[in-house]
Design an enzyme around this catalytic site. Structure first.
Site, short mmCIF file in Angstrom:
data_model
loop_
_atom_site.label_atom_id
_atom_site.label_comp_id
_atom_site.label_asym_id
_atom_site.label_seq_id
_atom_site.Cartn_x
_atom_site.Cartn_y
_atom_site.Cartn_z
N PHE A 189 -6.13 -10.48 -8.00
CA PHE A 189 -4.93 -10.41 -7.17
C PHE A 189 -4.78 -9.00 -6.63
O PHE A 189 -4.77 -8.04 -7.40
CB PHE A 189 -3.67 -10.77 -7.98
CG PHE A 189 -2.42 -10.78 -7.14
CD1 PHE A 189 -1.97 -11.95 -6.54
CD2 PHE A 189 -1.70 -9.61 -6.91
CE1 PHE A 189 -0.83 -11.95 -5.74
CE2 PHE A 189 -0.57 -9.60 -6.11
CZ PHE A 189 -0.13 -10.78 -5.53
N ASP B 169 -8.01 -1.18 -8.48
CA ASP B 169 -6.62 -1.55 -8.23
C ASP B 169 -5.85 -1.43 -9.54
O ASP B 169 -5.92 -2.31 -10.39
CB ASP B 169 -6.59 -2.98 -7.68
CG ASP B 169 -5.17 -3.49 -7.44
OD1 ASP B 169 -4.21 -2.90 -7.98
OD2 ASP B 169 -5.02 -4.49 -6.71
N LYS C 166 4.01 -0.29 -8.63
CA LYS C 166 4.78 -0.84 -9.75
C LYS C 166 5.45 0.25 -10.61
O LYS C 166 6.40 0.87 -10.15
CB LYS C 166 3.89 -1.75 -10.60
CG LYS C 166 3.58 -3.08 -9.86
CD LYS C 166 3.25 -4.16 -10.85
CE LYS C 166 2.80 -5.44 -10.21
NZ LYS C 166 3.80 -6.49 -10.32
N THR D 151 4.85 5.07 10.28
CA THR D 151 6.07 5.87 10.42
C THR D 151 6.43 6.57 9.12
O THR D 151 6.51 7.79 9.06
CB THR D 151 7.25 5.00 10.88
OG1 THR D 151 6.96 4.48 12.17
CG2 THR D 151 8.54 5.82 10.97
#
Lengths: 509, 509
Positions: free
Chosen positions: B228, B334, B365, B390
Site C-alpha cells: 500500500f 515507504d 503519519k 504551491t
C-alpha cells in the site's frame, strides 16, 4: 541604487508592532468590532499595517543571501523568489530578513486571504479548537471529531456554492482535484454498471488488482489546453500549462480541448471571440463523443490562472454546462485559485449565472484547506472505503477557514474586492493607454482584483517591480498576474500603479 | 451488557484535567524535566492519563448516534469507526461523547505519535512559531521562511535516515510517494538523456503537452503485491492492497512482484521462507529486465502494513538493495506507517543493516508532516520548477514534528517501544499458546510494538474489542494489527492482553 531614492519619496514610516507578538490585545479587540460603512471605504482594515513599501537593501540582501546559501544545502532553492520574514510581514506587506518591506500582490501564489499576521486569525490560532486540531490530528473518515458536522456547517459548508451541500475534504488543490476525479470515475462506472446496487464482478475485482480492465476503468478527464489542475499524476495529466511541469512524468492518455483565446479589448472583438468560444465548445463535444477513452468529467478553471490568466465569457461556461449535461458527463469547476472572493464574488463561477450548478467545485489556496463540494448523493460511491485516506483533510485548517470566512463577512471583503478591483482596473486602463505595449491585453474587468496584462519583457518586469517595492507574480508565457489579498484597498492600488509606472519608465536605468 | 460488568472490575477512576484546558502548567513544567532511567521504566509518562478504559454506554452511544446522523447529511460516515471527543482523549486513551474511554492501540491509523493532548505538543502548538506557521502559510518553494533551514535541520533532518541529508517536503503519505516517483522518473530520463546538461528536444517539449512520448516518459514504478502506497493516481497504481481501493480508477500499466509470504513461527519454516524470499527477488529482477515498461524505481514498505502486516527478513531487503543497485533502479522505502519509532528503531529499515542507504525514504503519519529524504544530489531535477507546488508541505507541521522528536528523545521513546514491544510480544505468545486458532501467525518479534496476528473472525474481533475497552484496527484480510503510540508501556500491555483474552473467551456471549 537610484531607483530606491525615487521610491523613498512615496514611502512612509513602517510603524509596526513587535512582530513576534502580533498586534496588542487592545487592537485585537478593536478589530473585532463591526465597522461602519463609511469607515469601510475610507480607513485601512488593519491600522498597524505599514503605510507603504520600504527598501533597505537590494533583494536578496546580505542576510537573505546567507539564508539561501544555508538552505540550499538541504532544500532546493532554485525556484526561490524572496526569503521571507513572516514574523515581520503584516497585512498586505511582505518583509524579508534584510528589513525590506514590499507591497505583496502575489500573496504566496494567491493563497493568503486576509493579510499576514491577521489579528482575527491570530486569535483563532491561539484558540483551543485549532490547537486541539493541531495536536490531535484525526483520521477523519474513521474517527471524526464529535463536532465535525458543526465545524463543516459553520465553515466550509456555510460558503458552499449554490446547489452543492456536501463536501469531501482534502489537503491541497492537487488532491482535491484528484479525489473529485475518482468520484467522477466511480459515478460513471456505477451508471454503466446499472446503479449502486449492482455488485462488482469477479473479473472486475481480480483485474483491478493488476491495474487492468475491466476493474481499472478506461475513462478519462477532459481538460483544456493551457489549464492547470495540479502536479500529482492524475492532476498533472489534466494540467497543460508548461512543458517544465510535465516533462519525463508518465501521463494518462486523456483528451484536451482548446480554451478560447479571447482578444482584447473585448468590445472590439466580440464576433471573433464568440466564434472562438463556439469552436471550443464544438471541440469539447467532439471529444466527448469521439475520444477513444471516453471522458467521465470535464474540468475547467473559471479563469485559467497558471496558464496565463485566460478568460472566457459566462456564455461559454453556460454552454459547457449544457453540453456536459446533455452527454451525461460531469462538470468539475476548479476554483482552487479563483475561489474565496478574489473575483468580486465568493466563487468565480457565480459570475456565470448557471441554470444548474456544476457537479463538483474544488477549492484550496485562500481557503487554507481543500476539498470538493458536490450535491448529487450519487457522487458518494456505493460502498465505504472507496473514497478514503488516513487524514482526509485537516480540521485545524477547516477551523482556520471558518475564521477567514467570519472575517470576510465582518468586513464585507468580497464587496471590497469587487469595488477596489474596478478602481484598479480603471487606473490600469489609463496606464495601458499611456504606455503602449507595456500593459497589453489588460483583462479581468469586473472580476475583482483578479486582473492581468501581458508585458513583452515579463520576467524582467517582475524582477524590477521589487526595486519599486512590489512583490508581483507572472503566469503563462507573458502575463503579469495581480493576486492581491482581499484586504487590498484603493490606497494600495495607488501605490501599485505608481510603482508599475516606474517599472516601465525606467527600463534602461 | 454483561461484558461491561466484567470490564468494570479491571477499570479504575478516570481522573483527568478539564479537557479544554489540558494539564495544568505545573504538570507541564514537570513533564519537561528529564526523567531518571528507573522512573522511565516504572512511572507512566503522563500522570494525568486515565488508569484504564471506562465504558458508560454501548458504542456508539446515544450522543454518538446523534452526531453520526447529523454528520451523515454532509459527510460520508459509512467508514466511521467511532465518534471521538478529542478534548477528552488523553495519552493512550481515546474518548467519545458518551463518556466512553478506550485504550487506543490503533491511534488514528498509526498516526498519533506521543498521545492525545500531549502537554509538550500543547506547549509547542501554543508557541508563536507554530501559530505563525498556521496564519502565514508560505509557498515554500518561492518564499521560504528565513529560518526554514534551521527548522529543517533541527527537526525533519535531525532524524534523517543515515546517508540521506536532504528532504523534499509534502503534505501526506500519498503525495510524499508521488513526488518521490516524479524524482525517480526525472532522474532516470536524465541518465538516459546523457546527464543534467543535455537540453530537452523540441519533440520532447511538444509531446509532453499532449501526455505522449517522448516527452511523457514510458517508465514505471515496481511495487509489491499486497503493498500500500497511497490512493492518488500514481500512488494508487502502486497500491495492491484490496480491490475496494482500486476499482473503477484508471491506473498505469506498472509491474508488481510477489511479496514473500513468510510462514510462522519463523524458526520452524526457515528454509521455505528463505526460498520464498529468493523467489521474490528473482521475480523483481525478472521484471526489472523484462517488463515492457521499465521501472525507474522499486518501492517497498519495511512491513506491508495496510496489506496485512507482511514481514520479510533483513536479508531480503539487503538483496533488494543489491539488485536495484546492480540494475540502476532506485530503491524507495515507504516508511509512512513504519517510521518514527514504532518498530523499536526510528526508521524500520535500520533493522536491515544495509551497506548502502535506500535512494529515497518517504515519511508521514506519526511525523505529522510528510516528504521524502534523499542524499544523491542528482535527485534534484536539473531545472527549477520541475518538482514544485504551491505549499510544498507545511512549516507549522514541520515544527510540530520537531516537538515530537524532542519528546521522543527526552523520554527515550524508541527504546521504550523496543522494550515494551518485547514484553507485549511475550505475553501474546502465551495467549496464542493458550488459545489455538485465535492468535495465528503472531508476527513482529523484535519490531517494537509493530505486532500483528490473524484471527479467523477478525472483523467481529475488532468490534468486540470495544466492549472490553480497546480501540484496535485490522489490516489485510484477517490481521489484527497493533499500532500503539510510542508512549505505550507495560501496564498498557497488561490491560490490552487481559481484554484480548476476554474477546476470545466470550465469543458467544
Amino acid at each position: 541604487m537610484g531607483s530606491n531614492l525615487a521610491l523613498r519619496t512615496l514611502l512612509t514610516s513602517t510603524r509596526r508592532f513587535p512582530a513576534s507578538r502580533g498586534p496588542p490585545r487592545a487592537v485585537l479587540r478593536l478589530a473585532s468590532r463591526p465597522l461602519s460603512v463609511s469607515a469601510r471605504c475610507m480607513a485601512p482594515y488593519y491600522a498597524w499595517e505599514p503605510e507603504g513599501p520600504s527598501l533597505k537593501t537590494e533583494i536578496p540582501g546580505p542576510k537573505s543571501k546567507e539564508a539561501i546559501a544555508k538552505l540550499d544545502k538541504v532544500f532546493d532553492t532554485r525556484s526561490l523568489n524572496m526569503v521571507t520574514d513572516y514574523q515581520k510581514s503584516s497585512g498586505n506587506y511582505i518583509a524579508d530578513p534584510d528589513g525590506n518591506v514590499l507591497l505583496d500582490v502575489y500573496a504566496q501564489i494567491a493563497s493568503i486571504p486576509i493579510g499576514y499576521n491577521n489579528p482575527a486569525l491570530l486569535k483563532a490560532a491561539r484558540g483551543e479548537d485549532i490547537i486541539n486540531g493541531i495536536i490531535n490530528r484525526p483520521a477523519l473518515g474513521n474517527f471524526p471529531p464529535h463536532d465535525w458536522a458543526d465545524v463543516l456547517e459553520s465553515g466550509i459548508l456555510r460558503v458552499a456554492p449554490k446547489g452543492l451541500n456536501q463536501v469531501f475534504t482534502a489537503m491541497a488543490g492537487s488532491d482535491a482535484n484528484e479525489t473529485a476525479y475518482k468520484a467522477a470515475f466511480m459515478w460513471r462506472r456505477q451508471q454503466e454498471r446499472g446503479g449502486p446496487n449492482v455488485e462488482f464482478t469477479e473479473e472486475e475485482l481480480a483485474s483491478s488488482m493488476n491495474n487492468s480492465l475491466p476493474g481499472a476503468s478506461n475513462l478519462s478527464i477532459l481538460s483544456f489546453r493551457t489549464g492547470f489542475h495540479g502536479r500529482l499524476f492524475g492532476s498533472l495529466s489534466t494540467t497543460r500549462s508548461k512543458p517544465i511541469h510535465k516533462l519525463d512524468i508518465p501521463a494518462f492518455d486523456w483528451p484536451q480541448a482548446t480554451f478560447p483565446a479571447l482578444k482584447y479589448p473585448l468590445e472590439e472583438h466580440a464576433e471573433e471571440n464568440a466564434a472562438a468560444e463556439k469552436a471550443a465548445l464544438d471541440e469539447v463535444e467532439h471529444l466527448i463523443l469521439n475520444y477513444h477513452i471516453p471522458p467521465a468529467a470535464v474540468i475547467v478553471e473559471p479563469i485559467q490562472s497558471e496558464g496565463g490568466d485566460n478568460h472566457a465569457s459566462p456564455a461559454f461556461f453556460r454552454g459547457l454546462r449544457a453540453l456536459t449535461k446533455k452527454h451525461g458527463v460531469l462538470l468539475i469547476v476548479d476554483e482552487v485559485q479563483t475561489g474565496v472572493g478574489a473575483t468580486g464574488k465568493f466563487w468565480a463561477h457565480e459570475h456565470w449565472d448557471l441554470p444548474e450548478p456544476p457537479d463538483m467545485v474544488t477549492f484550496s489556496k485562500k481557503a487554507q484547506t481543500a476539498g470538493y463540494y458536490f450535491g448529487n448523493p450519487e457522487l458518494r460511491p456505493n460502498k465505504p472505503y472507496r473514497q478514503f485516506n488516513t487524514w482526509m483533510g485537516d480540521p485545524a485548517r477547516a477551523l482556520l477557514f471558518r475564521a477567514i470566512i467570519n472575517e470576510i463577512e465582518r468586513l464585507d471583503l468580497v464587496r471590497n474586492t469587487a469595488r477596489v478591483g474596478d478602481y484598479l482596473f480603471g487606473r490600469l486602463e489609463k496606464l495601458a493607454a499611456r504606455y503602449p505595449g507595456e500593459f497589453e491585453n489588460l483583462r479581468g474587468r469586473g472580476m475583482g482584483t483578479f486582473i492581468a496584462f501581458d508585458n513583452p519583457r515579463r520576467d524582467e518586469f517582475l524582477r524590477r517591480a521589487k526595486k519599486f517595492g512590489i512583490n508581483i507574480g507572472g503566469s503563462g508565457q507573458s502575463a503579469v498576474r495581480l493576486r492581491p489579498m482581499l484586504i487590498f484597498q484603493e490606497h494600495h492600488a495607488d501605490i501599485l500603479i505608481e510603482a508599475l509606472e516606474k517599472v516601465v519608465t525606467t527600463w534602461d536605468k
